[in-house]
Design an enzyme around this catalytic site. Structure first.
Site, PDB file in Angstrom:
ATOM      1  N   GLY A   1       7.922  10.993 -14.909  1.00  0.00           N
ATOM      2  CA  GLY A   1       8.611   9.923 -15.621  1.00  0.00           C
ATOM      3  C   GLY A   1      10.062   9.801 -15.185  1.00  0.00           C
TER       4      GLY A   1
ATOM      5  N   CYS B   1     -11.944  -2.513  11.240  1.00  0.00           N
ATOM      6  CA  CYS B   1     -12.048  -1.915   9.911  1.00  0.00           C
ATOM      7  C   CYS B   1     -13.467  -2.093   9.380  1.00  0.00           C
ATOM      8  CB  CYS B   1     -11.039  -2.573   8.965  1.00  0.00           C
ATOM      9  SG  CYS B   1     -11.148  -1.992   7.265  1.00  0.00           S
TER      10      CYS B   1
ATOM     11  N   HIS C   1      -8.944  -3.744   1.004  1.00  0.00           N
ATOM     12  CA  HIS C   1      -8.713  -3.516   2.438  1.00  0.00           C
ATOM     13  C   HIS C   1      -7.517  -2.583   2.676  1.00  0.00           C
ATOM     14  CE1 HIS C   1      -8.004  -3.866   6.691  1.00  0.00           C
ATOM     15  NE2 HIS C   1      -6.736  -4.089   6.375  1.00  0.00           N
TER      16      HIS C   1
ATOM     17  N   ASP D   1       2.060   9.482  -1.672  1.00  0.00           N
ATOM     18  CA  ASP D   1       1.655   8.338  -2.482  1.00  0.00           C
ATOM     19  C   ASP D   1       2.621   7.216  -2.187  1.00  0.00           C
ATOM     20  OD1 ASP D   1       3.901   9.642  -4.203  1.00  0.00           O
ATOM     21  OD2 ASP D   1       3.622   7.663  -5.076  1.00  0.00           O
TER      22      ASP D   1
ATOM     23  N   CYS E   1     -14.322  -1.717   6.190  1.00  0.00           N
ATOM     24  CA  CYS E   1     -14.304  -1.851   4.727  1.00  0.00           C
ATOM     25  C   CYS E   1     -15.162  -3.024   4.279  1.00  0.00           C
ATOM     26  CB  CYS E   1     -12.878  -1.980   4.194  1.00  0.00           C
ATOM     27  SG  CYS E   1     -12.229  -3.660   4.124  1.00  0.00           S
TER      28      CYS E   1
ATOM     29  N   CYS F   1     -13.704  -6.488   5.259  1.00  0.00           N
ATOM     30  CA  CYS F   1     -13.757  -6.876   6.671  1.00  0.00           C
ATOM     31  C   CYS F   1     -15.194  -7.079   7.158  1.00  0.00           C
ATOM     32  CB  CYS F   1     -13.031  -5.830   7.521  1.00  0.00           C
ATOM     33  SG  CYS F   1     -11.260  -5.806   7.197  1.00  0.00           S
TER      34      CYS F   1
ATOM     35  N   ASP G   1       3.325  11.662 -12.260  1.00  0.00           N
ATOM     36  CA  ASP G   1       4.743  11.965 -12.030  1.00  0.00           C
ATOM     37  C   ASP G   1       5.362  12.323 -13.376  1.00  0.00           C
ATOM     38  OD1 ASP G   1       4.887   9.569 -13.345  1.00  0.00           O
ATOM     39  OD2 ASP G   1       6.044   8.534 -11.824  1.00  0.00           O
TER      40      ASP G   1
ATOM     41  N   PHE H   1      11.569   9.520 -12.215  1.00  0.00           N
ATOM     42  CA  PHE H   1      11.913   8.496 -11.231  1.00  0.00           C
ATOM     43  C   PHE H   1      11.985   7.103 -11.858  1.00  0.00           C
ATOM     44  CE2 PHE H   1      10.861   5.347  -7.967  1.00  0.00           C
ATOM     45  CZ  PHE H   1      11.889   5.593  -7.078  1.00  0.00           C
TER      46      PHE H   1
HETATM   47 ZN   LIG Z   1     -10.856  -3.866   5.971  1.00  0.00          ZN
END
Ligand SMILES: [Zn+2]
Length: 403
Positions: free
Chosen positions: A93, A339, A370, A301, A341, A344, A91, A95
């Site tokens: 700067g 999930c 996660h 984002d 991941c 999980c 960015d 903000f």
């Molecule tokens: Zn997960």
């Protein structure tokens, strides 16, 4: 070419695209995790690669104050410094200067502000913000803008928008004159796709295959205009007239009601060119990012998944989970049964709850992994739905009544 954007499937205003920039090819709509200080808090770069993060965000304001632009520039920019060979966006700067500094002083030249670290005085102008972002060397950098506060009178929003337009021209001018100064020259160690450490080369070195030769950063423009739809339209049209390879919608998520955010996004999108990437800055919950993607936003984002994770708030396919709650003390089930991941697959809710309650660092790390996965999966699902939508429309046209 330093940036290419190809649109694949479309479904209504939504589209699936491929954004090709010097450090990667990114499937859009994409969610970009925030790595404020050259770190997605708690998660090492090799894990981010494993999760499928293709682009992450760095904050110019924070990196400028610590460790300083020059330190990073000498190490080949952020890519070399943090050993991250995939894409980065910074960015401007603007903000942070506006949100973290009550003592800032804004003039036509730029903004004088005090460091939130030690109170020292600093100055950002469109030119110095470009200089800083060129030193950081992200693939995509942002024009210096003023984030209009909420609420703002119409005259105040207009004056702020006009200044952002003038700053956009100055940002572009400085960038065009200095874009060959990007510090992609150093050799640095980086993990390849198989996770092996390899020595990489950049720009001036042909042992890279010459791919990055003549490539540089891309500067995006930012649409402002407060919550006024007419000002947003004017800001969009005039920013497009200045001409950028991509456009961001800024100045949202500043305290306005969500319904208003949605309205401003929808009406701004109409005035942005369809063939250029559109980036909505600083939003939102999983439901919101998927809704914005369905409206035609390509990049987003937000600090929410990482910040919430550190506070024990987890996003799951079954809704939000506050892992600190006593009800999870004996819960042997995974955090989110849907999930895949690495958290999980391996750990129970009881264990995550225990880590949180005992303030173990690992708790923050696992929660962040996660949540980031959940956001990336949300975008994968949206891309899939857009592709299916186009296919379904194609099939229904094929099988429709013959004339
Ligand atoms: Zn997960």
């Amino acid at each position: 070419m330093s940036i290419q954007f190809q649109i694949g499937a479309t479904d209504g205003p939504a589209r699936v695209g491929r954004l090709t920039i010097p450090h990667g090819v990114i499937e859009t709509p994409v969610f970009m995790p925030v790595g404020t200080l050259a770190s997605v808090k708690g998660v090492p770069q090799d894990v981010l690669e494993e999760l499928g993060v293709e682009i992450l965000l760095g904050n110019t304001y924070h990196l400028y104050l610590r460790p300083g632009i020059e330190t990073i520039r000498r190490m080949g920019g952020l890519h070399g410094f943090m050993s991250w060979d995939r894409a980065i966006l910074t960015d401007s700067g603007g903000f942070q200067v506006f949100s973290l500094n009550e003592l800032r002083k804004v003039s036509e030249d730029g903004v004088t502000f005090r460091s939130h670290l030690d109170g020292s005085s600093h100055f950002f102008s469109p030119e110095s913000a470009m200089e800083a972002q060129i030193g950081l060397g992200a693939d995509i950098i942002m024009a210096f803008d003023e984030c209009t506060e909420y609420p703002a009178e119409r005259e105040r929003a207009r004056a702020s928008m006009e200044m952002t337009l003038r700053w956009a021209e100055r940002s572009k001018k400085y960038f065009e004159e200095h874009k060959n100064e990007v510090p992609w020259r150093t050799r640095y160690l980086s993990a390849d796709r198989e996770g092996k450490q390899v020595l990489r080369f950049a720009q001036d070195d042909n042992s890279d295959g010459g791919d990055r030769h003549y490539q540089t950063q891309s500067l995006f423009g930012i649409v402002q205009g407060g919550m006024d739809l007419e000002l947003r339209r004017e800001s969009a049209l005039r920013t497009v007239e200045i001409g950028f390879p991509g456009y961001a919608i800024g100045g949202l998520s500043v305290g306005e009601p969500r319904e208003l955010t949605r309205e401003v996004v929808e009406s701004t999108l109409e005035h942005l060119p369809a063939d250029k990437p559109r980036y909505l800055m600083g939003v939102g919950t999983p439901e919101e990012i998927s809704e914005y993607a369905r409206m035609g936003v390509d990049m987003m984002d937000c600090v929410l998944p990482t910040r919430a994770a550190r506070h024990g708030l987890l996003f799951t396919s079954e809704g939000k989970v506050s892992i600190k709650q006593a009800r999870y003390t004996q819960d042997e089930g995974p955090l989110d049964p849907n999930c895949g991941c690495l958290v999980c697959r391996r750990y129970s809710r009881a264990y995550l709850r225990h880590l949180y309650a005992s303030n173990e660092l690992l708790g923050q790390v696992l929660n962040t992994i996660h949540n980031v996965t959940y956001y990336l999966d949300t975008m994968r699902a949206v891309r899939h739905a857009i592709q299916l939508g186009e296919r379904a429309r194609f099939l229904s046209e094929q099988s429709g009544p013959k004339p």
